[in-house]
Scaffold this motif. Structure first.
Motif, PDB file in Angstrom:
ATOM      1  N   ASP A   9       0.384  -1.066  -0.025  1.00  0.00           N
ATOM      2  CA  ASP A   9       0.122   0.590   0.436  1.00  0.00           C
ATOM      3  C   ASP A   9       0.815   1.145  -0.146  1.00  0.00           C
ATOM      4  O   ASP A   9       1.464   1.389   1.048  1.00  0.00           O
ATOM      5  CB  ASP A   9      -0.838  -0.085   1.171  1.00  0.00           C
ATOM      6  CG  ASP A   9      -2.063   0.933   1.906  1.00  0.00           C
ATOM      7  OD1 ASP A   9      -1.857   2.245   0.128  1.00  0.00           O
ATOM      8  OD2 ASP A   9      -2.441   1.112   2.564  1.00  0.00           O
ATOM      9  N   ASP A  68       0.398   4.294   0.912  1.00  0.00           N
ATOM     10  CA  ASP A  68       0.472   4.848   1.533  1.00  0.00           C
ATOM     11  C   ASP A  68      -0.004   4.536   3.002  1.00  0.00           C
ATOM     12  O   ASP A  68      -0.771   4.707   4.297  1.00  0.00           O
ATOM     13  CB  ASP A  68      -1.821   5.441   1.870  1.00  0.00           C
ATOM     14  CG  ASP A  68      -1.751   6.380   0.514  1.00  0.00           C
ATOM     15  OD1 ASP A  68      -1.063   6.658   0.145  1.00  0.00           O
ATOM     16  OD2 ASP A  68      -2.527   5.932  -0.063  1.00  0.00           O
ATOM     17  N   TYR A  74       4.843   0.240   2.821  1.00  0.00           N
ATOM     18  CA  TYR A  74       5.053   0.773   1.314  1.00  0.00           C
ATOM     19  C   TYR A  74       5.968  -0.211   0.336  1.00  0.00           C
ATOM     20  O   TYR A  74       7.276  -0.445   0.472  1.00  0.00           O
ATOM     21  CB  TYR A  74       6.372   1.678   1.529  1.00  0.00           C
ATOM     22  CG  TYR A  74       6.275   3.251   0.821  1.00  0.00           C
ATOM     23  CD1 TYR A  74       5.228   4.031   0.098  1.00  0.00           C
ATOM     24  CD2 TYR A  74       7.747   3.315  -0.109  1.00  0.00           C
ATOM     25  CE1 TYR A  74       5.590   4.534  -0.719  1.00  0.00           C
ATOM     26  CE2 TYR A  74       7.663   4.082  -1.195  1.00  0.00           C
ATOM     27  CZ  TYR A  74       6.728   4.525  -1.486  1.00  0.00           C
ATOM     28  OH  TYR A  74       6.798   5.863  -2.318  1.00  0.00           O
ATOM     29  N   ASP A 126       0.535  -3.719   6.362  1.00  0.00           N
ATOM     30  CA  ASP A 126       0.508  -2.747   5.722  1.00  0.00           C
ATOM     31  C   ASP A 126       1.989  -2.555   5.445  1.00  0.00           C
ATOM     32  O   ASP A 126       2.686  -1.852   5.870  1.00  0.00           O
ATOM     33  CB  ASP A 126      -0.147  -1.730   5.568  1.00  0.00           C
ATOM     34  CG  ASP A 126      -1.485  -1.932   5.593  1.00  0.00           C
ATOM     35  OD1 ASP A 126      -2.124  -2.953   4.877  1.00  0.00           O
ATOM     36  OD2 ASP A 126      -2.674  -0.817   6.052  1.00  0.00           O
ATOM     37  N   GLU A 148       0.920   3.711   6.838  1.00  0.00           N
ATOM     38  CA  GLU A 148       1.622   4.461   7.683  1.00  0.00           C
ATOM     39  C   GLU A 148       2.992   4.545   7.973  1.00  0.00           C
ATOM     40  O   GLU A 148       3.804   2.202   8.507  1.00  0.00           O
ATOM     41  CB  GLU A 148       0.828   3.672   9.334  1.00  0.00           C
ATOM     42  CG  GLU A 148       0.890   4.681  10.881  1.00  0.00           C
ATOM     43  CD  GLU A 148       0.149   4.353  11.456  1.00  0.00           C
ATOM     44  OE1 GLU A 148       0.293   4.752  12.325  1.00  0.00           O
ATOM     45  OE2 GLU A 148      -0.820   3.925  11.335  1.00  0.00           O
ATOM     46  N   ARG A 149       4.123   5.108   8.148  1.00  0.00           N
ATOM     47  CA  ARG A 149       5.585   5.069   8.530  1.00  0.00           C
ATOM     48  C   ARG A 149       5.494   4.198   9.914  1.00  0.00           C
ATOM     49  O   ARG A 149       6.551   3.152  10.008  1.00  0.00           O
ATOM     50  CB  ARG A 149       5.596   6.773   8.422  1.00  0.00           C
ATOM     51  CG  ARG A 149       7.353   5.824   8.503  1.00  0.00           C
ATOM     52  CD  ARG A 149       8.021   7.303   8.943  1.00  0.00           C
ATOM     53  NE  ARG A 149       9.900   7.208   8.895  1.00  0.00           N
ATOM     54  CZ  ARG A 149      10.406   8.135   9.079  1.00  0.00           C
ATOM     55  NH1 ARG A 149       9.933   9.732   8.941  1.00  0.00           N
ATOM     56  NH2 ARG A 149      12.110   7.763   9.611  1.00  0.00           N
TER      57      ARG A 149
END
Length: 139
Positions: free
Chosen positions: A93, A95, A119, A117, A97-98
């Motif tokens: 994804d 988007d 990146y 999720d 979350e870091r």
């Protein structure tokens, strides 16, 4: 009960399956290939069959593409396949979350499985996926 999920990839690492999801072109096959380079075994590329076995959701190769993985710009590679219980869903994804606090959850055949999720556009993606399996994956 069993079902075949299209448009996902899946590999087994240390006896546990990582189901890789994400949008078209997100890098599912590329992540599976990179994880295979780190010792994972292919379960399925562009599809996987899931079956409930007791309390487990077990991933097996889909009959129509068993043993094949796409290498973008190269072609299809034939490899041996594995079967394993799904321990985690890795969702690619852009988007993501870091620094999430914990993990999410995905429902597979009525069973809750941890979901992380990630990146997708980073050379460290296979390392992150393997870490997610170790930190959040079911035993």
């Amino acid at each position: 009960m069993s079902t075949t999920l299209p448009n996902v990839s899946c590999v087994a690492m240390r006896g546990r399956a990582m189901l890789i999801t994400g949008g078209p072109g997100s890098g599912k096959s590329s992540l599976a290939l990179a994880l295979m380079d780190r010792g994972a075994e292919l379960i399925g590329d562009d599809g996987v069959t899931l079956a409930q076995v007791g309390e487990l959701v077990v991933a097996t190769p889909p009959p129509n593409t068993e043993g094949l993985i796409e290498i973008r710009n190269v072609g299809l590679l034939e490899v041996p396949t594995a079967r394993a219980p799904v321990a985690i869903v890795i969702n690619l994804d852009p988007d993501a979350e870091r620094l999430p606090l914990g993990h999410g959850a995905a429902m597979l055949l009525g069973k809750e499985v941890p979901q992380v999720d990630l990146y997708p556009d980073t050379p460290a993606l296979p390392l992150r996926a393997e870490a997610a399996l170790e930190m959040h994956g079911l035993d």
